[in-house]
Write a protein that holds these residues in place. Structure first.
Motif, PDB file in Angstrom:
ATOM      1  N   HIS A  11      14.815   6.661   6.089  1.00 20.97           N
ATOM      2  CA  HIS A  11      16.013   6.455   6.904  1.00 20.97           C
ATOM      3  C   HIS A  11      17.179   7.267   6.338  1.00 20.97           C
ATOM      4  O   HIS A  11      17.843   8.017   7.071  1.00 20.97           O
ATOM      5  CB  HIS A  11      16.355   4.955   6.906  1.00 20.97           C
ATOM      6  N   CYS A  12      17.412   7.145   5.040  1.00 18.24           N
ATOM      7  CA  CYS A  12      18.525   7.851   4.409  1.00 18.24           C
ATOM      8  C   CYS A  12      18.310   9.365   4.426  1.00 18.24           C
ATOM      9  O   CYS A  12      19.250  10.142   4.632  1.00 18.24           O
ATOM     10  CB  CYS A  12      18.714   7.362   2.972  1.00 18.24           C
ATOM     11  N   GLU A  13      17.072   9.790   4.219  1.00 16.69           N
ATOM     12  CA  GLU A  13      16.761  11.215   4.204  1.00 16.69           C
ATOM     13  C   GLU A  13      17.024  11.858   5.563  1.00 16.69           C
ATOM     14  O   GLU A  13      17.473  13.006   5.645  1.00 16.69           O
ATOM     15  CB  GLU A  13      15.296  11.414   3.799  1.00 16.69           C
ATOM     16  N   CYS A  14      16.735  11.138   6.624  1.00 21.61           N
ATOM     17  CA  CYS A  14      16.944  11.674   7.968  1.00 21.61           C
ATOM     18  C   CYS A  14      18.410  11.596   8.395  1.00 21.61           C
ATOM     19  O   CYS A  14      18.893  12.464   9.133  1.00 21.61           O
ATOM     20  CB  CYS A  14      16.090  10.902   8.977  1.00 21.61           C
ATOM     21  N   LEU A  15      19.113  10.569   7.930  1.00 17.18           N
ATOM     22  CA  LEU A  15      20.470  10.287   8.420  1.00 17.18           C
ATOM     23  C   LEU A  15      21.565  11.108   7.756  1.00 17.18           C
ATOM     24  O   LEU A  15      22.348  11.796   8.436  1.00 17.18           O
ATOM     25  CB  LEU A  15      20.758   8.794   8.242  1.00 17.18           C
ATOM     26  N   TYR A  16      21.649  11.065   6.435  1.00 14.66           N
ATOM     27  CA  TYR A  16      22.854  11.566   5.764  1.00 14.66           C
ATOM     28  C   TYR A  16      23.064  13.084   5.840  1.00 14.66           C
ATOM     29  O   TYR A  16      24.218  13.532   5.952  1.00 14.66           O
ATOM     30  CB  TYR A  16      22.900  11.056   4.325  1.00 14.66           C
ATOM     31  N   PRO A  17      22.010  13.914   5.821  1.00 14.21           N
ATOM     32  CA  PRO A  17      22.268  15.346   5.981  1.00 14.21           C
ATOM     33  C   PRO A  17      22.929  15.700   7.309  1.00 14.21           C
ATOM     34  O   PRO A  17      23.557  16.755   7.426  1.00 14.21           O
ATOM     35  CB  PRO A  17      20.864  15.964   5.882  1.00 14.21           C
ATOM     36  N   LEU A  18      22.826  14.826   8.314  1.00 14.86           N
ATOM     37  CA  LEU A  18      23.428  15.081   9.620  1.00 14.86           C
ATOM     38  C   LEU A  18      24.893  14.650   9.683  1.00 14.86           C
ATOM     39  O   LEU A  18      25.552  14.860  10.708  1.00 14.86           O
ATOM     40  CB  LEU A  18      22.639  14.331  10.708  1.00 14.86           C
ATOM     41  N   MET A  19      25.409  14.063   8.592  1.00 15.21           N
ATOM     42  CA  MET A  19      26.754  13.495   8.617  1.00 15.21           C
ATOM     43  C   MET A  19      27.752  14.260   7.755  1.00 15.21           C
ATOM     44  O   MET A  19      28.916  13.887   7.656  1.00 15.21           O
ATOM     45  CB  MET A  19      26.690  12.025   8.158  1.00 15.21           C
ATOM     46  N   THR A  20      27.299  15.324   7.114  1.00 18.59           N
ATOM     47  CA  THR A  20      28.153  16.006   6.133  1.00 18.59           C
ATOM     48  C   THR A  20      29.282  16.814   6.783  1.00 18.59           C
ATOM     49  O   THR A  20      30.203  17.245   6.090  1.00 18.59           O
ATOM     50  CB  THR A  20      27.313  16.938   5.243  1.00 18.59           C
ATOM     51  N   HIS A  21      29.219  17.035   8.089  1.00 19.34           N
ATOM     52  CA  HIS A  21      30.307  17.757   8.752  1.00 19.34           C
ATOM     53  C   HIS A  21      31.594  16.930   8.775  1.00 19.34           C
ATOM     54  O   HIS A  21      32.690  17.483   8.832  1.00 19.34           O
ATOM     55  CB  HIS A  21      29.906  18.109  10.192  1.00 19.34           C
ATOM     56  N   SER A  22      31.465  15.588   8.723  1.00 16.45           N
ATOM     57  CA  SER A  22      32.649  14.735   8.786  1.00 16.45           C
ATOM     58  C   SER A  22      32.772  13.783   7.597  1.00 16.45           C
ATOM     59  O   SER A  22      33.758  13.059   7.493  1.00 16.45           O
ATOM     60  CB  SER A  22      32.643  13.918  10.080  1.00 16.45           C
ATOM     61  N   CYS A  23      31.778  13.803   6.712  1.00 18.20           N
ATOM     62  CA  CYS A  23      31.785  12.876   5.575  1.00 18.20           C
ATOM     63  C   CYS A  23      31.385  13.594   4.289  1.00 18.20           C
ATOM     64  O   CYS A  23      30.589  14.539   4.313  1.00 18.20           O
ATOM     65  CB  CYS A  23      30.808  11.723   5.818  1.00 18.20           C
ATOM     66  N   ARG A  24      31.924  13.125   3.178  1.00 17.03           N
ATOM     67  CA  ARG A  24      31.471  13.558   1.856  1.00 17.03           C
ATOM     68  C   ARG A  24      30.531  12.478   1.339  1.00 17.03           C
ATOM     69  O   ARG A  24      30.962  11.406   0.918  1.00 17.03           O
ATOM     70  CB  ARG A  24      32.657  13.762   0.907  1.00 17.03           C
ATOM     71  N   ILE A  25      29.247  12.780   1.407  1.00 18.68           N
ATOM     72  CA  ILE A  25      28.214  11.784   1.119  1.00 18.68           C
ATOM     73  C   ILE A  25      27.727  11.910  -0.320  1.00 18.68           C
ATOM     74  O   ILE A  25      27.305  12.986  -0.755  1.00 18.68           O
ATOM     75  CB  ILE A  25      27.007  11.946   2.069  1.00 18.68           C
ATOM     76  N   THR A  26      27.759  10.791  -1.045  1.00 18.08           N
ATOM     77  CA  THR A  26      27.172  10.700  -2.384  1.00 18.08           C
ATOM     78  C   THR A  26      26.077   9.651  -2.354  1.00 18.08           C
ATOM     79  O   THR A  26      26.337   8.483  -2.060  1.00 18.08           O
ATOM     80  CB  THR A  26      28.219  10.322  -3.438  1.00 18.08           C
ATOM     81  N   VAL A  27      24.844  10.067  -2.615  1.00 19.93           N
ATOM     82  CA  VAL A  27      23.701   9.149  -2.604  1.00 19.93           C
ATOM     83  C   VAL A  27      23.260   8.888  -4.037  1.00 19.93           C
ATOM     84  O   VAL A  27      22.984   9.824  -4.793  1.00 19.93           O
ATOM     85  CB  VAL A  27      22.520   9.743  -1.794  1.00 19.93           C
ATOM     86  N   PHE A  28      23.184   7.613  -4.408  1.00 17.88           N
ATOM     87  CA  PHE A  28      22.711   7.226  -5.734  1.00 17.88           C
ATOM     88  C   PHE A  28      21.200   7.083  -5.709  1.00 17.88           C
ATOM     89  O   PHE A  28      20.653   6.349  -4.881  1.00 17.88           O
ATOM     90  CB  PHE A  28      23.358   5.910  -6.167  1.00 17.88           C
TER      91      PHE A  28
END
Length: 372
Positions: free
Chosen positions: A24-41
């Motif tokens: 779920h996280c692998e599919c979701l977060y790369p698509l959100m970096t245009h509007s978010c600064r994502i840090t995954v632990f």
């Protein structure tokens, strides 16, 4: 527009890490970096790759034990402390166990979003004490969170109007299928194209692989194999028992954790997909099987019914006799090239759509903070 900073934990990490939350996280977060600064632990014992291909997603790898019952709590505490010092706009926690320390984040004035994947305390692997700790964590997580995303509408409806008022339903999604004519990975494992039943998932008791094995042996479809694709982590005793039960059966194959080319070939050439789980949140493997157009048999539980499978595709969870009969019936009509089914998957299962909805939740949380 300023990017929203988001810290994410509750996943072991990605890529090449088995699990529904992980995918779920692998599919979701790369698509959100245009509007978010994502840090995954990520949890260090599971890290197999630098994850450079997912830039600009940032990974922070923190220590973690693999001791069942302690792994999640220890890692989540470290993630919580890290977030207290870094102070992102939003802390996004996946599942109820990792959210045990969310009140500390709230006391520090941080916004907390919970994605509720499944009621983990229903899993057979947990003892009485662990189940009750998870139930307590669920209560804490739902109370402390500013907003909640449920991947299952049926789970959302179980909770009070107060929880529903601050929550929304956003399901899991599916990537486009990687249909392939190649069979080299199958041949290397002795798997016969178009003549095998496929089951995919982590080898744990709640997945029901034990009664699937029994049902397959009872059905004994001619020249057919059962292929179970999944890795073993904390349930080695369960897997050992499974292996003993199939001793001498060369038509039952365990591939281990499958991904990439192997997984694509397994989905592309299966005659039937079976999901015998007792518990699921929103089963990604079922959505994947549907995207490949496979004939499906799935246990009749709320999470599996939520994807609008035809009634004929469902059987009573744990019922070996019914499953055996359904396998026998389905495999009898399978030809040399099994017919594929167009399930007409709705846009709600599209990851780009899901990413957009998740960003909308973030923005709503930020606007609440600004009093808009």
């Amino acid at each position: 527009m300023k990017k929203i900073s988001v810290n994410v934990f509750g996943t072991r990490g990605f890529p090449l890490v088995q699990g529904g939350v992980e995918k779920h996280c692998e599919c979701l977060y790369p698509l959100m970096t245009h509007s978010c600064r994502i840090t995954v632990f990520r949890r260090k014992p599971y890290v197999r790759s630098s994850g450079e291909q997912y830039a600009p997603v940032r990974f922070v790898d923190l220590p973690s034990t693999r001791i069942r019952g302690w792994e999640t709590a220890c890692h989540s505490l470290l993630c919580t402390v890290y977030s207290l010092f870094r102070r992102p706009d939003i802390v996004h926690i996946h599942n109820i166990g990792p959210a045990l320390f969310s009140p500390l984040l709230k006391l520090a004035g941080l916004k907390v979003l919970l994605t509720y994947h499944s009621p983990n305390y229903e899993h057979k692997k947990w003892n009485f004490v662990a189940r009750n700790i998870l139930k307590l964590s669920e209560k804490i997580a739902l109370t402390a969170s500013d907003a909640v995303i449920f991947v299952s509408e049926a789970q959302r409806e179980k909770f009070s109007p107060r929880i529903q008022a601050k929550s929304c339903y956003i399901p899991n999604g599916i990537r486009p299928p990687e249909l392939t004519g190649a069979t080299d990975c199958l041949q290397a494992r002795g798997i016969r194209k178009n003549r095998y039943i496929l089951a995919v998932g982590r080898i744990t008791p709640e997945k029901g692989f034990d009664y699937l094995v029994n049902a397959f042996r009872e059905a004994a479809p001619e020249n057919c194999q059962l292929v179970i694709a999944g890795g073993v982590e904390g349930e080695s005793a369960y897997f050992t028992a499974l292996q003993k039960s199939v001793s001498g059966c060369d038509n039952i194959i365990f591939t281990g954790y499958a991904y990439g080319k192997l997984l694509a070939q397994l989905y592309s050439h299966a005659a039937l997909f079976v999901l015998p789980s007792y518990n699921e949140g929103m089963p990604l493997v079922l959505l994947e099987a549907m995207s490949y157009g496979l004939a499906i048999l799935a246990s009749d539980i709320p999470a599996n019914r939520a994807v609008n499978l035809p009634a004929a595709a469902c059987f009573a969870a744990g019922d070996e006799k019914e499953l055996a009969a359904r396998i026998r019936q389905t495999m009898c009509v399978c030809g040399e090239t099994p017919e594929r089914i167009d399930y007409r998957m709705p846009d709600s299962f599209n990851w780009t759509h899901i990413a957009r909805q998740t960003v909308d939740v973030y923005r709503k949380m930020m606007s609440m903070e600004n009093g808009e």
